[in-house]
Design an enzyme around this catalytic site. Structure first.
Site, mmCIF file in Angstrom:
data_model
loop_
_atom_site.group_PDB
_atom_site.id
_atom_site.type_symbol
_atom_site.label_atom_id
_atom_site.label_comp_id
_atom_site.label_asym_id
_atom_site.label_seq_id
_atom_site.Cartn_x
_atom_site.Cartn_y
_atom_site.Cartn_z
ATOM 1 N N LYS A 74 1.518 0.728 7.612
ATOM 2 C CA LYS A 74 0.736 0.412 6.406
ATOM 3 C C LYS A 74 -0.056 1.641 5.988
ATOM 4 O O LYS A 74 -0.723 2.270 6.808
ATOM 5 C CB LYS A 74 -0.205 -0.773 6.674
ATOM 6 C CG LYS A 74 -1.019 -1.190 5.451
ATOM 7 C CD LYS A 74 -0.128 -1.848 4.425
ATOM 8 C CE LYS A 74 -0.834 -2.026 3.085
ATOM 9 N NZ LYS A 74 -0.955 -0.734 2.341
ATOM 10 N N SER A 110 -6.838 0.351 2.993
ATOM 11 C CA SER A 110 -5.853 -0.741 2.937
ATOM 12 C C SER A 110 -5.134 -1.047 4.236
ATOM 13 O O SER A 110 -4.354 -2.009 4.279
ATOM 14 C CB SER A 110 -4.811 -0.445 1.851
ATOM 15 O OG SER A 110 -5.358 -0.665 0.573
ATOM 16 N N SER A 128 0.793 -2.812 -1.298
ATOM 17 C CA SER A 128 -0.647 -2.784 -1.052
ATOM 18 C C SER A 128 -1.434 -3.500 -2.141
ATOM 19 O O SER A 128 -2.509 -3.048 -2.559
ATOM 20 C CB SER A 128 -1.134 -1.327 -0.914
ATOM 21 O OG SER A 128 -2.316 -1.262 -0.165
ATOM 22 N N LYS A 142 -5.155 -4.551 5.567
ATOM 23 C CA LYS A 142 -4.193 -5.594 5.191
ATOM 24 C C LYS A 142 -3.264 -5.986 6.334
ATOM 25 O O LYS A 142 -2.573 -7.006 6.252
ATOM 26 C CB LYS A 142 -3.403 -5.132 3.971
ATOM 27 C CG LYS A 142 -4.278 -5.090 2.720
ATOM 28 C CD LYS A 142 -3.653 -4.314 1.585
ATOM 29 C CE LYS A 142 -4.653 -4.256 0.413
ATOM 30 N NZ LYS A 142 -4.299 -3.225 -0.567
#
Length: 382
Positions: free
Chosen positions: A222, A61, A116, A64
């Site tokens: 993140k 993720s 997320s 992202k």
């Protein structure tokens, strides 16, 4: 021939490389659990630590980050997005979007970064790129522009549904360095809690434990995880104006990896101003003295031993002869400052020539009229 040579010299002076001088030789009293990792000083881009940093791996993720910055740069953050059934049906982590509902793109980006949301990633992609496939094209175009040479995106969320969706720790560091130049991205990345107003009220708490509870110098980042990628993490930190970016891929102990790397760098390196913006001191040549300036400051993180090994070299075009001085304007840039550690170049800054102001010589009648005007002005004020 002379013209061509002049142009070549000027082009060379405009190139400003900042070499990713590794600092692994500096003493560390910890190990890094990650399969691949990198630590970058944000302003200079210097790699302070690297471990398999160019190896292409699954990234989960942290993908992202690219999705978020493209959404922000689209200029559509205040637009309403109609959620598709394709977005609603996305597997994995979710902000529980419903097909047909409308939600602001800005809220989707917060849901993307804080929780997320894979469904959020698809909704963003379809709105910004016109289609999921169109958005993936934009992702790879941006990666190419940023020099992410070991990266291939196949989706906006990082799920393990494509074999050739990958990046490297270094490439994700480059992407984060770019994203952190954007104020809106910094705001979103550093947000601990967010309330989304709309057809449905949603309240999100950031999953990044470095930011919310573990590390006081954290400024965002993140998280990521899939069964095949394992734990991935990008995080940023700042202390005393020194800004750092850490990336770990497949790291069983990622929180500790990042804190250890940050603490080590903050203790070992100081961000030094090596070239000050403005007029350069120490140039003694009569023609150039007080007329050569740097267009910007150059900062670089240095350890104590590197500060002692630092050297600086100033190169300028040969000044004109006495006969040509009065009307001579040298080419721009007029030279450069090169910076070295142990004779290895770490960067250079172009130097510009600021011509001295020439006082206009006035004739007799001009001086007479100036004096007459001044006299009239004085009398009229009595």
């Amino acid at each position: 021939m002379g013209k061509k040579l002049g142009l070549i010299v000027i082009a060379i002076l405009l190139v400003i490389p900042i070499l990713p001088l590794h600092a692994n030789a500096e003493q560390r009293n910890f190990s890094v659990s990650a399969q691949a990792a990198v630590l970058i000083e944000q302003e200079s881009g210097r790699v302070l630590y690297g471990k398999n940093e160019h190896e292409p791996l699954r990234i989960a993720s942290i993908t992202k980050i690219m999705t978020a910055i493209l959404a922000i740069e689209s200029g559509k953050m205040e637009e309403m997005v109609k959620v598709s059934s394709r977005a609603e049906g996305t597997e994995g982590s979710s902000i529980y979007l419903r097909a047909g509902e409308e939600i602001k793109l800005k809220d989707l980006v917060y849901g993307l970064m804080l929780r997320s949301g894979n469904d959020s990633a698809v909704a963003i992609a379809e709105h910004v790129g016109g289609s999921l496939e169109g958005f993936v094209y934009l992702m790879n175009e941006k990666a190419g522009q940023l020099g992410m040479n070991n990266t291939m995106f196949q989706n906006p969320h990082g799920l393990d549904d494509h074999e050739d969706h990958y990046s490297s720790a270094y490439d994700m560091g480059l992407l984060t360095q770019y994203a952190m130049d954007n104020q809106m991205y910094r705001d979103i990345s550093s947000t601990k809690n967010y309330r989304s107003e709309g057809e449905q009220i949603r309240v999100w708490h950031n999953k990044n434990r470095l930011l919310t509870e573990l590390y006081k110098y954290s400024t965002g980042g993140k998280t990521g995880y899939t069964k095949r990628a394992k734990r991935t993490l990008v995080s940023t930190a700042e202390k005393d104006d020194e800004k750092l970016i850490a990336v770990t891929l497949n790291a069983p102990s990622d929180w500790h990896d990042h804190m250890n790397l940050f603490n080590w760098a903050f203790e070992t390196y100081d961000l030094e101003v090596l070239v000050e913006e403005g007029i350069q001191e120490g140039i003694e040549d009569e023609f150039y003295k007080d007329h050569v300036s740097a267009p910007y400051s150059f900062k670089y993180p240095l350890s104590q031993s590197e500060q002692e090994a630092l050297s600086k070299e100033v190169t300028l075009y040969k000044p004109p002869s006495e006969e040509r001085k009065n009307n001579y304007i040298p080419p721009q840039p007029v030279g450069k400052v090169e910076l070295f550690i142990n004779n290895k170049e770490i960067g250079q800054v172009p130097l510009l020539y600021d011509p001295p102001e020439i006082e206009e010589k006035k004739g007799f009648w001009t001086r007479f009229l100036d004096l007459f005007s001044l006299t009239i002005g004085v009398r009229s004020s009595d």
